[in-house]
Design an enzyme around this catalytic site. Structure first.
Site, short mmCIF file in Angstrom:
data_model
loop_
_atom_site.label_atom_id
_atom_site.label_comp_id
_atom_site.label_asym_id
_atom_site.label_seq_id
_atom_site.Cartn_x
_atom_site.Cartn_y
_atom_site.Cartn_z
CG HIS A 2 -40.92 -45.25 20.98
ND1 HIS A 2 -41.54 -45.22 19.75
CD2 HIS A 2 -39.63 -44.87 20.75
CE1 HIS A 2 -40.67 -44.80 18.83
NE2 HIS A 2 -39.51 -44.58 19.41
NE ARG A 45 -21.45 -26.67 35.86
CZ ARG A 45 -20.37 -26.13 36.41
NH1 ARG A 45 -19.64 -25.25 35.74
NH2 ARG A 45 -20.02 -26.46 37.63
NE ARG A 83 -39.06 -34.68 21.51
CZ ARG A 83 -37.86 -34.20 21.31
NH1 ARG A 83 -37.61 -32.93 21.52
NH2 ARG A 83 -36.89 -34.96 20.88
CE LYS A 135 -37.80 -37.32 23.81
NZ LYS A 135 -38.73 -38.48 23.92
CE LYS A 167 -37.50 -36.34 16.76
NZ LYS A 167 -36.82 -37.53 17.26
CD GLU A 197 -41.68 -37.12 25.41
OE1 GLU A 197 -40.60 -37.13 24.78
OE2 GLU A 197 -42.26 -38.14 25.78
CG ASN A 242 -42.17 -41.36 23.06
OD1 ASN A 242 -41.06 -41.52 22.56
ND2 ASN A 242 -42.42 -40.45 23.98
CG HIS A 293 -35.17 -47.92 19.02
ND1 HIS A 293 -35.81 -47.92 20.24
CD2 HIS A 293 -35.62 -46.83 18.36
CE1 HIS A 293 -36.60 -46.85 20.31
NE2 HIS A 293 -36.50 -46.19 19.18
CD GLU A 328 -38.50 -44.71 15.34
OE1 GLU A 328 -39.35 -43.79 15.35
OE2 GLU A 328 -38.14 -45.31 16.38
CG HIS A 369 -38.55 -47.90 25.39
ND1 HIS A 369 -38.63 -46.63 25.93
CD2 HIS A 369 -37.92 -47.76 24.20
CE1 HIS A 369 -38.08 -45.76 25.09
NE2 HIS A 369 -37.65 -46.43 24.04
#
Lengths: 362, 362
Positions: free
Chosen positions: B246, B119, B239, B141, B225, B235, B243, B263, B183, B250
Site C-alpha cells: 500500500h 457524532r 494491523r 477504516k 482480516k 493499527e 498494508n 486501488h 487484495e 498509494h
C-alpha cells in the site's frame, strides 16, 4: 494545582486546574509526547498566550501554529479543511499531537481535527475561557457546525489531558466570562444543589474573579461533568442531562446565525425556559425560577429569546436538534433542584404556550 | 450463508457471506433497526441493486437515497458535505442507520459520514465489489481523500454488520474484479501461505467467478482480516501488515490522480515491489517474486508503476504516507511466504535502487 480524573477505561485522562499551567514545562512534557506538535488557537488568544505555551513545549522537531479567526462562525467545515491543508502540507505524521489553545470553538474544532486526521491523533486541551474550562474541554465531544444545525458533524474523541490555567481568565471579556458562568450554574441545577446554593451566595466573588472562588467553581463543575461523562461517554442516556437549556439554546443560536449570541448566553435563556416548563409541571417551585432569573440578571445574562423569533420557528429548529430520537423531541427538565430528567412527552401546545410566554415578554 | 464474527468487544459485529443477501428481509430487519434509513450508493451500482435492497428493507418512516457519482475522485470532503446536506435537510436523527451499497469508495465515505453525523450513527456495509467485500468493508477504516494524500481524513468506526452478497459480483467489470483479486492475494501473502497456494491453483476458477471458489476466497480473506483487526483495531502495530504493497501503491495513486489506477491495481504493483525488496533482503525466494508476477499477469494486473514516475517523486509521496512514524518510513515486507513484517530501516539508496529497477522496466 488540583487534579481530577475522567474515568473512561483506556481512554481515561486527567484534568489539571491551577495557576500558570500553560507555562508548566514538566506538565506539558508529560502529556505532549513525541516530536511533532500542532498548536491551534485564534487571533484573540494567540497574542496573549501562544508564545508562553510554545516556550514551555521546549524543542520539537516540527511545530505548526494555526491561528484561526475568532468566533463561532468559523467552527465550520471550511476551517476544518484549512487545518487539514496546513497539517498535511507540513507533513505531520500520525504521531503528532494537536493542542487546542483557546475557548470552546478552538477546542471543538481541534478535537474534531485530531479525531479525523489520519483517523485519529493525540490532542491536549488548554482551554482559556470559563465556558470551555468547565464544559467543552472535558468529555470528548468535538464538532463543527453545519448551516442546518449546530455541532451536527463531529466525533466523541477524548483528549490526552485537559490543562485549565485559571490565570487565562484574567484576560477574558466580561461578556464571555458571564457566558461561562451560565454553564457553571448548569452543574448546580442538574446535579449538585448545594453547589447551586453556594453559587447563589458566592456569585459576587466569582464575578470579581477571585482566585479561590474561580478554582472552586471550576473544580466542582468539572467533577460533575467528569462523573456524568464517565457514566455515559457517548450520550446513550444520562449524559443528555448536560444539555439542560441546550435544545432551546441551539434554536436561538441557529436562528441568529452563529456568533451573534454566545453559546452560554443562549444556554442561560434556554435553562430559564426549561425551568419555567419544569415549574409548570409542578416539579420545582416557581420561586426557584424567579431566583434563577434574578441570578442571570445579576450575571448580566439574557433572560429572553430574541424578540423577532416566533414559536413556529423555534419548534422547527428544535425538531432538527440532535436530541430528537425517532421523531420525538427530547428535553432536559428539572425534577427538582439539583436533579435533571429527560422527557420526550412535551406536547406541541405545551411548548407553544411556553414559547409564547417568553416571546411575548421579549 | 456463512457467518464470521469480528471480535471487538462491544463493537463486535458479524460478516455474512452468501447468495442474494441484499434481498434478505429478515437479515436486514435484524441489523437495520429503527425507522430511519439513509442508503448511499453510486450511479453504477444503484440501477442494479438499489430497488431490491429498498424493497427488502420494508416500510420505514424515512428513507433517503443518495446516489454519488462513481469513482475514487468523488471520495472527497465535497462529497461528504453533500451527504451531510441531504441527511440534515431530510432531518435524520441520531437513531438513523446509514447503509453503504457499493464498493470501497461508497463504503469508506458512508462509514465516515456515519462516524461524524451527529457524532456517530449506525451503519451497515453491503459491499458489491470483490475488493470491498474482502477488504474495505471489514475492519472499520473509514475515510475520504485529500488532495495531499489518500485516506488522510477519516475515522476508525465499525459497522453493525457486513452483508456480502456474492451475486453482486456477476455484474462487476473484469478490471474491478481483478483489482479485488489483488487484495485476496494479499491475505495469502501476509498470513496464510496454504491459501496463497490454493489461489495459485484455483485462479482459473476464481477468474471464471465460480460460486464455490468465490465464497471460499472471500471467506478465507475475511477470516484473515477479521483476525488481524480483532488483534489490533486501531493499527497500533500488527494491523499495519494489511498494508502490504500500500505504501508504494498509494504513491502511484496519488501521482496519477485518484481514479486513474484502481486501488487494487496500485496495490498489486506495490506488493510486487515489496516482494522484490523482500527477496533482495534474502527473506523470500526470488522464484516467489517471479511466480507472483506471473500470477498478476494471469489476472491482468499491472506489474510496473507508471513509466512517467521518478524515484524522487515516489520517495516524496511515500514520505507523506500515514505509515510514516516520527519521520521514519515504515514498509510491510514478507519475512517468508504467509508471514508479513513491518520494517523501518529501508535506506534511501535501497529504495532508490528498487524504484529504478521498476521504473527502468516500465
Amino acid at each position: 494545582m488540583h487534579k481530577l480524573q475522567v474515568e473512561l477505561g483506556e481512554r481515561s485522562y486527567p484534568i489539571y486546574i491551577g495557576r500558570e499551567l500553560l507555562a508548566d514545562s514538566a506538565l506539558l512534557a508529560e502529556h505532549v509526547v513525541g516530536t511533532q506538535v500542532v498548536i491551534i488557537s485564534n487571533d484573540t488568544v494567540a497574542p496573549l498566550y501562544l508564545d508562553r505555551l510554545r516556550a514551555a513545549l521546549g524543542e520539537r522537531e516540527l511545530v505548526t501554529e494555526i491561528i484561526l479567526a475568532d468566533g463561532e462562525q468559523f467552527k465550520s467545515m471550511d476551517t476544518l479543511n484549512e487545518i487539514f491543508d496546513r497539517v498535511l502540507t507540513d507533513r505531520h505524521s500520525r504521531s503528532t499531537t494537536m493542542i487546542a489553545l483557546g475557548g470552546g470553538v478552538v477546542g471543538d474544532i481541534t478535537g474534531f481535527a485530531a479525531a479525523c486526521y489520519q483517523r485519529g491523533v493525540k490532542f491536549v486541551q488548554v482551554p482559556t475561557t470559563l465556558l470551555s474550562q468547565v464544559d467543552s474541554s472535558v468529555g470528548g465531544k468535538t464538532a463543527v457546525n453545519h448551516p442546518l444545525g449546530k455541532n451536527m458533524i463531529g466525533a466523541f474523541y477524548q483528549p490526552q489531558a485537559v490543562l485549565i490555567d485559571i490565570n487565562t481568565l484574567s484576560s477574558l471579556p466580561s461578556r464571555e466570562f458571564a457566558a461561562g458562568v451560565a454553564e457553571v450554574l448548569k452543574y448546580g441545577l442538574i446535579c449538585d444543589a448545594p453547589f447551586y446554593r453556594w453559587l447563589q451566595e458566592q456569585m459576587p466573588k466569582l464575578l470579581a474573579r477571585e482566585e479561590a472562588a474561580l478554582a472552586e467553581a471550576i473544580e466542582r463543575s468539572c467533577a460533575c461533568k467528569a462523573e456524568v461523562v464517565a457514566a455515559d461517554e457517548r450520550e446513550g442516556g444520562l449524559r443528555a442531562i448536560l444539555n439542560l437549556g441546550h435544545t432551546f439554546g441551539h434554536a436561538i443560536e441557529t436562528a441568529q446565525g452563529y456568533g451573534n449570541w454566545l453559546h452560554g448566553e443562549a444556554v442561560a435563556t434556554g435553562m430559564l425556559m426549561a425551568m419555567e416548563l419544569s415549574a409548570r409541571r409542578g416539579w420545582i417551585d416557581r420561586e426557584e425560577v424567579k431566583g434563577f432569573r434574578d441570578l442571570l440578571l445579576a450575571v448580566n445574562l439574557p433572560v429572553r429569546p430574541p424578540s423577532e423569533m416566533t414559536p413556529g420557528q423555534f419548534l422547527d429548529l428544535m425538531g432538527r436538534d440532535k436530541k430528537v430520537l425517532d421523531g420525538r423531541l427530547r428535553l432536559v427538565l428539572l425534577k427538582s433542584m439539583g436533579e435533571a430528567v429527560i422527557v420526550d412527552d412535551a406536547t406541541e401546545s405545551e411548548l407553544t404556550d411556553l414559547l409564547e410566554h417568553f416571546l411575548k415578554a421579549a
